[in-house]
Design a protein around this motif. Structure first.
Motif, PDB file in Angstrom:
ATOM      1  N   SER A   1      36.119  32.984  26.541  1.00  0.00           N
ATOM      2  CA  SER A   1      37.304  33.243  27.354  1.00  0.00           C
ATOM      3  C   SER A   1      37.417  34.739  27.603  1.00  0.00           C
ATOM      4  CB  SER A   1      38.559  32.749  26.633  1.00  0.00           C
ATOM      5  OG  SER A   1      38.516  31.353  26.505  1.00  0.00           O
ATOM      6  N   ILE A   2      37.532  35.094  28.880  1.00  0.00           N
ATOM      7  CA  ILE A   2      37.671  36.504  29.236  1.00  0.00           C
ATOM      8  C   ILE A   2      38.749  36.642  30.308  1.00  0.00           C
ATOM      9  CG2 ILE A   2      35.274  37.056  28.682  1.00  0.00           C
ATOM     10  CD1 ILE A   2      34.675  37.027  31.685  1.00  0.00           C
ATOM     11  N   GLU A   3      39.170  37.888  30.551  1.00  0.00           N
ATOM     12  CA  GLU A   3      40.107  38.170  31.635  1.00  0.00           C
ATOM     13  C   GLU A   3      39.372  38.948  32.705  1.00  0.00           C
ATOM     14  OE1 GLU A   3      43.980  39.475  30.764  1.00  0.00           O
ATOM     15  OE2 GLU A   3      44.165  38.221  28.982  1.00  0.00           O
TER      16      GLU A   3
ATOM     17  N   ALA B   1      33.440  39.409  37.087  1.00  0.00           N
ATOM     18  CA  ALA B   1      33.799  39.614  35.687  1.00  0.00           C
ATOM     19  C   ALA B   1      32.929  38.741  34.788  1.00  0.00           C
ATOM     20  CB  ALA B   1      35.272  39.300  35.460  1.00  0.00           C
ATOM     21  N   ALA B   2      32.676  37.500  35.214  1.00  0.00           N
ATOM     22  CA  ALA B   2      31.837  36.585  34.437  1.00  0.00           C
ATOM     23  C   ALA B   2      30.407  37.111  34.349  1.00  0.00           C
ATOM     24  CB  ALA B   2      31.850  35.194  35.063  1.00  0.00           C
ATOM     25  N   ARG B   3      29.858  37.545  35.461  1.00  0.00           N
ATOM     26  CA  ARG B   3      28.486  38.085  35.473  1.00  0.00           C
ATOM     27  C   ARG B   3      28.367  39.327  34.602  1.00  0.00           C
ATOM     28  NH1 ARG B   3      25.228  35.672  39.106  1.00  0.00           N
ATOM     29  NH2 ARG B   3      26.185  34.541  40.802  1.00  0.00           N
ATOM     30  N   ASN B   4      29.333  40.237  34.709  1.00  0.00           N
ATOM     31  CA  ASN B   4      29.304  41.460  33.905  1.00  0.00           C
ATOM     32  C   ASN B   4      29.401  41.143  32.415  1.00  0.00           C
ATOM     33  OD1 ASN B   4      29.091  42.979  36.215  1.00  0.00           O
ATOM     34  ND2 ASN B   4      31.259  43.506  36.296  1.00  0.00           N
ATOM     35  N   PHE B   5      30.236  40.169  32.053  1.00  0.00           N
ATOM     36  CA  PHE B   5      30.392  39.776  30.659  1.00  0.00           C
ATOM     37  C   PHE B   5      29.092  39.177  30.120  1.00  0.00           C
ATOM     38  CE2 PHE B   5      31.593  36.658  27.392  1.00  0.00           C
ATOM     39  CZ  PHE B   5      32.247  37.489  26.498  1.00  0.00           C
ATOM     40  N   ILE B   6      28.447  38.338  30.916  1.00  0.00           N
ATOM     41  CA  ILE B   6      27.176  37.707  30.514  1.00  0.00           C
ATOM     42  C   ILE B   6      26.124  38.777  30.230  1.00  0.00           C
ATOM     43  CG2 ILE B   6      25.227  36.354  31.391  1.00  0.00           C
ATOM     44  CD1 ILE B   6      27.388  34.636  32.867  1.00  0.00           C
ATOM     45  N   HIS B   7      26.007  39.752  31.123  1.00  0.00           N
ATOM     46  CA  HIS B   7      24.995  40.801  30.954  1.00  0.00           C
ATOM     47  C   HIS B   7      25.346  41.753  29.818  1.00  0.00           C
ATOM     48  CE1 HIS B   7      22.657  39.358  34.250  1.00  0.00           C
ATOM     49  NE2 HIS B   7      23.699  39.426  35.080  1.00  0.00           N
ATOM     50  N   ALA B   8      26.634  42.068  29.655  1.00  0.00           N
ATOM     51  CA  ALA B   8      27.056  42.992  28.598  1.00  0.00           C
ATOM     52  C   ALA B   8      26.856  42.384  27.211  1.00  0.00           C
ATOM     53  CB  ALA B   8      28.517  43.387  28.799  1.00  0.00           C
TER      54      ALA B   8
ATOM     55  N   ALA C   1      26.162  28.099  28.679  1.00  0.00           N
ATOM     56  CA  ALA C   1      27.452  28.598  28.205  1.00  0.00           C
ATOM     57  C   ALA C   1      28.511  28.326  29.267  1.00  0.00           C
ATOM     58  CB  ALA C   1      27.376  30.086  27.913  1.00  0.00           C
ATOM     59  N   LEU C   2      29.742  28.167  28.816  1.00  0.00           N
ATOM     60  CA  LEU C   2      30.873  27.939  29.704  1.00  0.00           C
ATOM     61  C   LEU C   2      31.774  29.157  29.609  1.00  0.00           C
ATOM     62  CD1 LEU C   2      31.883  25.599  31.510  1.00  0.00           C
ATOM     63  CD2 LEU C   2      33.307  24.886  29.615  1.00  0.00           C
ATOM     64  N   LEU C   3      32.124  29.741  30.744  1.00  0.00           N
ATOM     65  CA  LEU C   3      32.993  30.920  30.766  1.00  0.00           C
ATOM     66  C   LEU C   3      34.326  30.570  31.404  1.00  0.00           C
ATOM     67  CD1 LEU C   3      29.883  32.307  31.435  1.00  0.00           C
ATOM     68  CD2 LEU C   3      31.361  34.165  30.755  1.00  0.00           C
ATOM     69  N   LEU C   4      35.398  30.861  30.700  1.00  0.00           N
ATOM     70  CA  LEU C   4      36.747  30.654  31.215  1.00  0.00           C
ATOM     71  C   LEU C   4      37.290  32.027  31.572  1.00  0.00           C
ATOM     72  CD1 LEU C   4      37.914  28.200  28.415  1.00  0.00           C
ATOM     73  CD2 LEU C   4      36.926  27.625  30.616  1.00  0.00           C
ATOM     74  N   VAL C   5      37.446  32.292  32.862  1.00  0.00           N
ATOM     75  CA  VAL C   5      37.873  33.607  33.336  1.00  0.00           C
ATOM     76  C   VAL C   5      39.314  33.511  33.803  1.00  0.00           C
ATOM     77  CG1 VAL C   5      37.375  35.517  34.891  1.00  0.00           C
ATOM     78  CG2 VAL C   5      35.513  34.071  34.075  1.00  0.00           C
ATOM     79  N   LYS C   6      40.197  34.200  33.096  1.00  0.00           N
ATOM     80  CA  LYS C   6      41.621  34.185  33.442  1.00  0.00           C
ATOM     81  C   LYS C   6      41.848  35.153  34.601  1.00  0.00           C
ATOM     82  CE  LYS C   6      46.096  34.251  31.281  1.00  0.00           C
ATOM     83  NZ  LYS C   6      46.688  33.151  30.602  1.00  0.00           N
TER      84      LYS C   6
ATOM     85  N   ASP D   1      39.594  30.363  36.101  1.00  0.00           N
ATOM     86  CA  ASP D   1      38.394  29.842  36.746  1.00  0.00           C
ATOM     87  C   ASP D   1      37.370  29.502  35.680  1.00  0.00           C
ATOM     88  OD1 ASP D   1      39.470  30.223  39.282  1.00  0.00           O
ATOM     89  OD2 ASP D   1      38.652  32.245  39.449  1.00  0.00           O
ATOM     90  N   ARG D   2      36.640  28.391  35.901  1.00  0.00           N
ATOM     91  CA  ARG D   2      35.629  27.945  34.938  1.00  0.00           C
ATOM     92  C   ARG D   2      34.256  28.053  35.569  1.00  0.00           C
ATOM     93  NH1 ARG D   2      36.540  22.524  34.616  1.00  0.00           N
ATOM     94  NH2 ARG D   2      35.332  22.316  32.759  1.00  0.00           N
ATOM     95  N   TYR D   3      33.326  28.689  34.836  1.00  0.00           N
ATOM     96  CA  TYR D   3      31.956  28.859  35.314  1.00  0.00           C
ATOM     97  C   TYR D   3      30.982  28.380  34.246  1.00  0.00           C
ATOM     98  CZ  TYR D   3      34.113  31.866  38.787  1.00  0.00           C
ATOM     99  OH  TYR D   3      34.899  32.348  39.791  1.00  0.00           O
TER     100      TYR D   3
END
Length: 104
Positions: free
Chosen positions: A26-28, A37-44, A51-56, A63-65
């Motif tokens: 879960s990220i914001e 934000a999801a792509r940057n978090f994955i690379h960082a 993996a499932l990313l929940l982006v607030k 949003d769910r990716y």
């Protein structure tokens, strides 16, 4: 006036059950667009698929990716088409072992 009940897709329900077993993060999004934000978090973080990313996005919207070997996808698409993703086939219920032939 009576409200009609929405029909639930069996294929999507099965996909949702499979995605429950995938690691979730879960990220914001902050000032970035949610997908960025999801792509940057994955690379960082060096997150490996699946993996499932929940982006607030804001206080009301998340949003769910789904992060797969093939790239980043919307979670709803993955729920409906989970059979297209090799990493999710492992998480499906294992098929019964069939005895092909016994030689004595």
């Amino acid at each position: 006036m009576a409200r009609r009940r929405k029909r639930k897709s069996r294929r999507r329900q099965e996909g949702r059950r499979i995605l429950e077993h995938v690691p979730q993060y879960s990220i914001e999004s902050g000032e970035e667009k949610p997908v960025t934000a999801a792509r940057n978090f994955i690379h960082a973080e060096g997150i490996l698929p699946p993996a499932l990313l929940l982006v607030k996005r804001n206080e009301h919207t998340t949003d769910r990716y789904f992060w797969a070997e093939k790239g980043l996808f919307g979670a709803q698409y993955v729920e409906e088409n989970h059979f297209l993703f090799p990493s999710l086939r492992v998480l499906e219920s294992p098929p019964e072992k069939e005895v092909v032939a016994l030689h004595k």
